[in-house]
Scaffold this motif. Structure first.
Motif, PDB file in Angstrom:
ATOM      1  N   PHE A   1       0.818  -1.218   0.000  1.00  0.00           N
ATOM      2  CA  PHE A   1       0.000   0.000   0.000  1.00  0.00           C
ATOM      3  C   PHE A   1       0.850   1.266   0.000  1.00  0.00           C
ATOM      4  O   PHE A   1       0.439   2.281  -0.574  1.00  0.00           O
ATOM      5  CB  PHE A   1      -0.990  -0.020   1.164  1.00  0.00           C
ATOM      6  CG  PHE A   1      -2.136  -0.966   0.922  1.00  0.00           C
ATOM      7  CD1 PHE A   1      -3.077  -0.690  -0.052  1.00  0.00           C
ATOM      8  CD2 PHE A   1      -2.252  -2.152   1.626  1.00  0.00           C
ATOM      9  CE1 PHE A   1      -4.130  -1.564  -0.311  1.00  0.00           C
ATOM     10  CE2 PHE A   1      -3.297  -3.040   1.373  1.00  0.00           C
ATOM     11  CZ  PHE A   1      -4.235  -2.745   0.399  1.00  0.00           C
TER      12      PHE A   1
ATOM     13  N   CYS B   1       3.728   1.604  -1.540  1.00  0.00           N
ATOM     14  CA  CYS B   1       4.180   1.789  -2.941  1.00  0.00           C
ATOM     15  C   CYS B   1       3.046   2.368  -3.782  1.00  0.00           C
ATOM     16  O   CYS B   1       3.240   3.341  -4.523  1.00  0.00           O
ATOM     17  CB  CYS B   1       4.607   0.457  -3.552  1.00  0.00           C
ATOM     18  SG  CYS B   1       6.165  -0.135  -2.930  1.00  0.00           S
ATOM     19  N   ILE B   2       1.885   1.742  -3.651  1.00  0.00           N
ATOM     20  CA  ILE B   2       0.744   2.195  -4.461  1.00  0.00           C
ATOM     21  C   ILE B   2       0.400   3.649  -4.114  1.00  0.00           C
ATOM     22  O   ILE B   2       0.270   4.503  -4.995  1.00  0.00           O
ATOM     23  CB  ILE B   2      -0.481   1.273  -4.241  1.00  0.00           C
ATOM     24  CG1 ILE B   2      -0.212  -0.110  -4.843  1.00  0.00           C
ATOM     25  CG2 ILE B   2      -1.736   1.879  -4.864  1.00  0.00           C
ATOM     26  CD1 ILE B   2      -1.252  -1.163  -4.497  1.00  0.00           C
TER      27      ILE B   2
ATOM     28  N   VAL C   1       3.122   6.240  -5.345  1.00  0.00           N
ATOM     29  CA  VAL C   1       3.118   6.483  -6.801  1.00  0.00           C
ATOM     30  C   VAL C   1       1.868   7.253  -7.204  1.00  0.00           C
ATOM     31  O   VAL C   1       1.931   8.207  -7.995  1.00  0.00           O
ATOM     32  CB  VAL C   1       3.230   5.148  -7.581  1.00  0.00           C
ATOM     33  CG1 VAL C   1       3.082   5.389  -9.073  1.00  0.00           C
ATOM     34  CG2 VAL C   1       4.560   4.478  -7.291  1.00  0.00           C
ATOM     35  N   LEU C   2       0.737   6.866  -6.655  1.00  0.00           N
ATOM     36  CA  LEU C   2      -0.498   7.575  -7.024  1.00  0.00           C
ATOM     37  C   LEU C   2      -0.435   9.038  -6.599  1.00  0.00           C
ATOM     38  O   LEU C   2      -0.866   9.930  -7.340  1.00  0.00           O
ATOM     39  CB  LEU C   2      -1.723   6.882  -6.416  1.00  0.00           C
ATOM     40  CG  LEU C   2      -2.073   5.515  -7.009  1.00  0.00           C
ATOM     41  CD1 LEU C   2      -3.357   4.970  -6.386  1.00  0.00           C
ATOM     42  CD2 LEU C   2      -2.242   5.569  -8.530  1.00  0.00           C
TER      43      LEU C   2
ATOM     44  N   LEU D   1       1.800  10.879  -9.051  1.00  0.00           N
ATOM     45  CA  LEU D   1       1.140  11.100 -10.342  1.00  0.00           C
ATOM     46  C   LEU D   1       0.090  12.196 -10.221  1.00  0.00           C
ATOM     47  O   LEU D   1      -0.053  13.040 -11.106  1.00  0.00           O
ATOM     48  CB  LEU D   1       0.502   9.797 -10.843  1.00  0.00           C
ATOM     49  CG  LEU D   1       1.476   8.668 -11.171  1.00  0.00           C
ATOM     50  CD1 LEU D   1       0.726   7.423 -11.605  1.00  0.00           C
ATOM     51  CD2 LEU D   1       2.460   9.094 -12.253  1.00  0.00           C
TER      52      LEU D   1
ATOM     53  N   VAL E   1     -10.494  11.914 -10.220  1.00  0.00           N
ATOM     54  CA  VAL E   1      -9.596  10.740 -10.284  1.00  0.00           C
ATOM     55  C   VAL E   1      -9.455  10.269 -11.724  1.00  0.00           C
ATOM     56  O   VAL E   1      -8.402   9.761 -12.115  1.00  0.00           O
ATOM     57  CB  VAL E   1     -10.085   9.544  -9.412  1.00  0.00           C
ATOM     58  CG1 VAL E   1      -9.916   9.834  -7.945  1.00  0.00           C
ATOM     59  CG2 VAL E   1     -11.504   9.156  -9.738  1.00  0.00           C
TER      60      VAL E   1
ATOM     61  N   PHE F   1      -5.425   9.990 -12.822  1.00  0.00           N
ATOM     62  CA  PHE F   1      -4.829   8.660 -13.050  1.00  0.00           C
ATOM     63  C   PHE F   1      -5.171   8.116 -14.438  1.00  0.00           C
ATOM     64  O   PHE F   1      -5.304   6.918 -14.624  1.00  0.00           O
ATOM     65  CB  PHE F   1      -5.293   7.697 -11.950  1.00  0.00           C
ATOM     66  CG  PHE F   1      -5.044   8.224 -10.572  1.00  0.00           C
ATOM     67  CD1 PHE F   1      -3.761   8.611 -10.208  1.00  0.00           C
ATOM     68  CD2 PHE F   1      -6.069   8.369  -9.660  1.00  0.00           C
ATOM     69  CE1 PHE F   1      -3.515   9.125  -8.942  1.00  0.00           C
ATOM     70  CE2 PHE F   1      -5.833   8.892  -8.395  1.00  0.00           C
ATOM     71  CZ  PHE F   1      -4.550   9.269  -8.031  1.00  0.00           C
ATOM     72  N   ASN F   2      -5.325   9.018 -15.349  1.00  0.00           N
ATOM     73  CA  ASN F   2      -5.712   8.651 -16.707  1.00  0.00           C
ATOM     74  C   ASN F   2      -4.441   8.355 -17.520  1.00  0.00           C
ATOM     75  O   ASN F   2      -3.568   9.204 -17.637  1.00  0.00           O
ATOM     76  CB  ASN F   2      -6.477   9.837 -17.289  1.00  0.00           C
ATOM     77  CG  ASN F   2      -7.029   9.556 -18.642  1.00  0.00           C
ATOM     78  OD1 ASN F   2      -6.338   9.043 -19.503  1.00  0.00           O
ATOM     79  ND2 ASN F   2      -8.286   9.898 -18.829  1.00  0.00           N
TER      80      ASN F   2
ATOM     81  N   LEU G   1      -1.446  10.929 -18.694  1.00  0.00           N
ATOM     82  CA  LEU G   1      -0.074  10.779 -18.202  1.00  0.00           C
ATOM     83  C   LEU G   1       0.933  10.589 -19.326  1.00  0.00           C
ATOM     84  O   LEU G   1       1.986  11.226 -19.333  1.00  0.00           O
ATOM     85  CB  LEU G   1      -0.002   9.607 -17.229  1.00  0.00           C
ATOM     86  CG  LEU G   1      -0.609   9.909 -15.860  1.00  0.00           C
ATOM     87  CD1 LEU G   1      -0.884   8.634 -15.093  1.00  0.00           C
ATOM     88  CD2 LEU G   1       0.320  10.814 -15.062  1.00  0.00           C
TER      89      LEU G   1
END
Lengths: 488, 357
Positions: free
Chosen positions: B22, B24-25, B28-29, B32, B161, B165-166, B170
């Motif tokens: 979690f 890491c996720i 990164v999110l 971004l 969102v 996170f598209n 990106l």
């Protein structure tokens, strides 16, 4: 609501996990169960709120039948009548929503009539929750059901991980789990396993199946331009697509169950590894096969009434399975093909057994099985048998003469590198070949998700690897395809 | 007991595993999200960053942000024929700072949607330029040419969102231009608001136009002009009138772009000419009732519409004609009045019917 959506991943799932275990933590197990039911209904209603009504009426009706059948001292003949009524009611509901318009369309075509179509919208997952309840009513008649509260029953039918695309669960494997006090406490190990299941399943669906899906859609859109090689590639692609799509969905469902300490049954057991069609059917959509075996094949007499009857029963089961999968002649042909394959395997069982003992023989049988399955799945993709035949007619040089084919387009269709510049676009074709090789390797040689989870070691490297997979999936959520199996 | 604990040790710690997963996720999110918000390639949160090489090629996604978060006092609306203006032309000819919000094949509802986005900005409009495709004004009042990515248009912050996170945002709109900015620092950039100032890869010329032109089927029964009155009135009430009345201080320049003579001939051939011209007539009647509206019949510039060398098909013309369009509006060359507008329409009808391709 889709599993692979922002609303599910960022809102629904965390809320469900926290709410369910939170309520259980404060010693409110009934409320926790009610909460899970409420969340499941939200999950279902999110697709289209009006669907909820059908689901709720179906649950209420079947629970009423169960209460009647459970009541002691009922006359056996009356119980039987009520059970048959229940079966007809469920089958009738499914028939109305799924097949009535199809029937009218076919009648209009054959008899040149003009029966107006009703434009009935097919509620998602109706085939799954109807079968689950059908089995429940029959089991109630047979006296195989326990004392279930309405809450337990409603949750058994509507439990969100399996509601719209299975696995098809039985009351016997789910309701005792809902009642088990030991499953109401958050368990880190189960949650971690659930995450592994879910992420690997989502990766199968989004990173593999959807890429093959784009190639398949393109091939079927350009059917009149297909060369023989395209037909073969498109058939294989669809087999890969539907396997990764459906088994990926099942893995996600199992993972979600696991996060909540609830075990859902295995639905796929590496079907690509099957050596024969008989072997294949033991590995593909296992819970459906289990359902048909228990409620159709065995009541028809199974294999107890001689060879010819066994074959007939097998054929009937697959015919029904084809019809269940969808309103279209392609599905029926798919079912029949699957049944014939199995009958041939049964008839040649001893010969096949001898061949498979030899490594080369086993490889040959595996190839035959994979090729046969790819072919009959193409009829599934076609939905209409005529279109399926038109697709395979492209194999004939006389039909596809002069067609330039679409092979060179497939890399561009599968991987959109348009935003990444010319260098990346140049490697599309070799990447595509690698992608197919990797997918086949995963399907044929690698352990399946259940096996991976069983032997899983919680290392930092594994966590980082899974995080990367999750992120790749998460970032691909914009414009992703819908699940193939939602319509069945 | 010992073997169980050894087994657990071998399998590792689930909680540590989950923590790494979690973390890491989440990290990164978060990264971004920050990257997208800072660069903001669809201008949802701020105006374009100075010097950043934005890729601006998606009207549906980028127009709402441009409308809400840039500074201007004029808006240019319309379909594909209104896309390739240089914004400097508006400055030079009309003394306004314009933003272009075109939608290919725009229906009146598309125009209304664009204005709604512009109204969410703090800009005070002095001028609104609207290229009119009369044939589109009898569409359903809610009809839009393409489905809108709602998360870029609505006020709901949660569905952003879809933007953060598209993968396309990106890769194409953040990473690629960011790499360009880092690899070629200081390279001069075009004004982001001047996007679409020319269409690449288009071939212009009479030969090309005639090679792609398809006349379609000849109509045996022309569309009765009266049949379009009701849908046009509905569009007027729902999409156009509110726009005019909510901006009493802005001058609205409605203009009929100079589509080629082939376009008008095609309408005549297909039996829709009278209906489309009647639609124009009704619309102009309504428009001329407003003091803050000018109407320009640029389609009556015979020299332009009969010279196919500047067209790429029967409808679309090159940038020289686009410039001419603005010049003709500025000069009032074909400005309609309540006295002359029917004459303009009659002239065009006669021209189209007499034309021999």
């Amino acid at each position: 609501m889709l599993f692979n959506s922002y609303v599910f991943l960022l809102l629904f799932l965390p809320l469900t996990i926290i709410g369910y275990f939170g309520l259980n933590h404060f010693q409110k197990p009934q409320l926790a169960k009610g909460f899970l039911l409420g969340m499941s209904l939200w999950f279902y209603g999110y697709f289209r709120p009006s669907y909820l009504l059908i689901l709720i009426v179906s649950i209420l009706g079947n629970y009423a039948l169960y209460r009647f059948l459970k009541f002691p001292n009922r006359k056996q003949s009356l119980r039987k009548t009520v059970m048959i009524f229940g079966v007809l009611l469920n089958v009738g509901t499914l028939g109305y929503f799924k097949y009535l318009d199809f029937l009218f369309k076919e009648l209009n075509l054959i008899l040149h009539t003009d029966i107006p179509l009703l434009g009935i919208l097919l509620p998602l997952g109706i085939s799954f929750f109807t079968f689950q309840q059908l089995g429940f009513v029959i089991d109630s008649y047979r006296g195989e059901t326990g004392n279930y509260s309405f809450l337990d029953y409603a949750l058994f039918v509507s439990f969100f991980p399996q509601l719209v695309a299975g696995p098809i669960v039985t009351h016997g494997e789910m309701i005792p789990q809902f009642q088990d006090p030991s499953k109401k406490r958050f368990q880190t190990d189960n949650f971690a396993k659930g995450c592994v299941y879910f992420i690997l399943g989502m990766s199968k669906k989004l990173l593999l199946a959807d890429a093959f899906g784009r190639a398949v859609d393109y091939a079927w859109m350009t059917i009149d331009y297909l060369a023989p090689a395209d037909v073969l590639i498109a058939s294989l692609s669809f087999y890969l697509q539907i396997y990764f799509d459906f088994s990926g969905y099942s893995d996600m469902a199992i993972g979600l169950g696991k996060m909540l300490n609830l075990d859902l049954p295995v639905n796929f057991d590496s079907p690509f590894k099957a050596i024969t069609i008989a072997d294949y059917w033991k590995r593909w959509h296992v819970t459906l096969t289990r359902f048909f075996t228990k409620y159709v094949y065995i009541p028809l007499g199974g294999n107890r009434r001689g060879v010819a009857r066994t074959y007939l029963n097998t054929f009937l089961v697959f015919l029904i399975s084809g019809i269940w999968h969808g309103a279209g002649t392609g599905y029926i042909l798919w079912g029949i093909s699957g049944g014939i394959g199995l009958i041939v395997c049964k008839a040649l069982a001893s010969l096949l057994e001898k061949i498979r003992k030899n490594k080369l023989g086993a490889a040959f049988l595996w190839f035959l099985t994979a090729a046969y399955v790819s072919i009959f799945f193409s009829f599934f993709r076609a939905e209409d048998a005529g279109l399926g035949l038109q697709f395979f007619a492209r194999l004939l040089p006389s039909v596809s003469a002069g067609a330039h084919g679409i092979l060179s387009d497939i890399p561009k269709v599968m991987f959109d590198f348009s935003g990444l510049g010319y260098t990346m676009q140049r490697v599309q074709a070799p990447l595509c070949v690698l992608f197919y090789a990797m997918a086949l390797l995963i399907a044929i040689r690698m352990p399946n998700v259940r096996e991976i989870v069983f032997h899983f070691r919680y290392t930092a490297l594994q966590a980082i690897g899974l995080a990367i997979l999750f992120l790749l999936c998460f970032l691909s959520l914009s414009g992703v395809a819908t699940y193939i199996y939602f319509n069945f | 007991m010992k073997s169980l604990s050894e087994k657990q040790k071998k399998k590792g710690s689930a909680s540590k595993f989950l923590a790494i997963l979690f973390a890491c996720i989440g990290a990164v999110l978060l990264l971004l999200m920050v990257l997208v918000i800072v660069i903001d390639p669809f201008f949802q949160y701020h105006a374009p960053l100075s010097g950043f090489p934005y890729v601006i090629d998606d009207q549906l996604s980028q127009n709402p942000g441009l409308a809400r978060n840039t500074t201007y006092n004029a808006v240019s609306l319309g379909s594909s024929v209104t896309t390739d203006y240089h914004i400097t032309w508006f400055r030079d000819l009309f003394g306004v700072e314009a933003v272009k919000l075109p939608y290919n094949g725009a229906y009146p509802k598309d125009l209304a949607n664009a204005m709604e986005q512009a109204d969410r900005s703090k800009n005070q409009l002095k001028a609104v330029f609207i290229g009119v495709d009369a044939a589109a004004y009898s569409a359903d009042v809610a009809e839009i040419k393409y489905p809108l990515p709602k998360y870029l248009y609505d006020r709901n912050p949660f569905n952003d969102v879809n933007y953060w996170f598209n993968k396309d945002v990106l890769t194409k709109y953040v990473v690629k231009p960011l790499a360009k900015a880092l690899l070629h620092p200081g390279e001069s950039q075009e004004d982001p608001l001047d996007y679409y100032s020319n269409y690449p890869n288009l071939i212009y010329g009479e030969e090309h136009v005639r090679s792609v032109f398809q006349l379609g089927e000849k109509s045996e029964a022309p569309i009765p002009p009266e049949s379009i009155r009701e849908p046009l009135e509905k569009n007027w009430e729902a999409n156009i009138r509110p726009m005019l009345e909510s901006h009493p201080d802005a001058t609205f320049y409605f203009y009929f772009p100079p589509r080629s003579i082939l376009y008008w001939y095609q309408l005549s051939w297909q039996g829709t000419l009278d209906a489309v011209l009647y639609e124009e007539e009704l619309l102009v009647e309504h428009l001329l009732a407003y003091d803050n509206v000018e109407v320009h019949f640029l389609q009556n510039d015979i020299e332009t519409i009969t010279d196919l060398s500047h067209y790429t098909d029967e409808t679309h013309f090159d940038q020289s004609i686009s410039y001419k369009v603005l010049c003709m509006i500025k000069d009032g060359t074909y400005r309609a009045t309540s006295e002359n507008y029917k004459t303009y329409i009659q002239e065009l009808k006669e021209l189209a019917e007499a034309y021999e391709p």
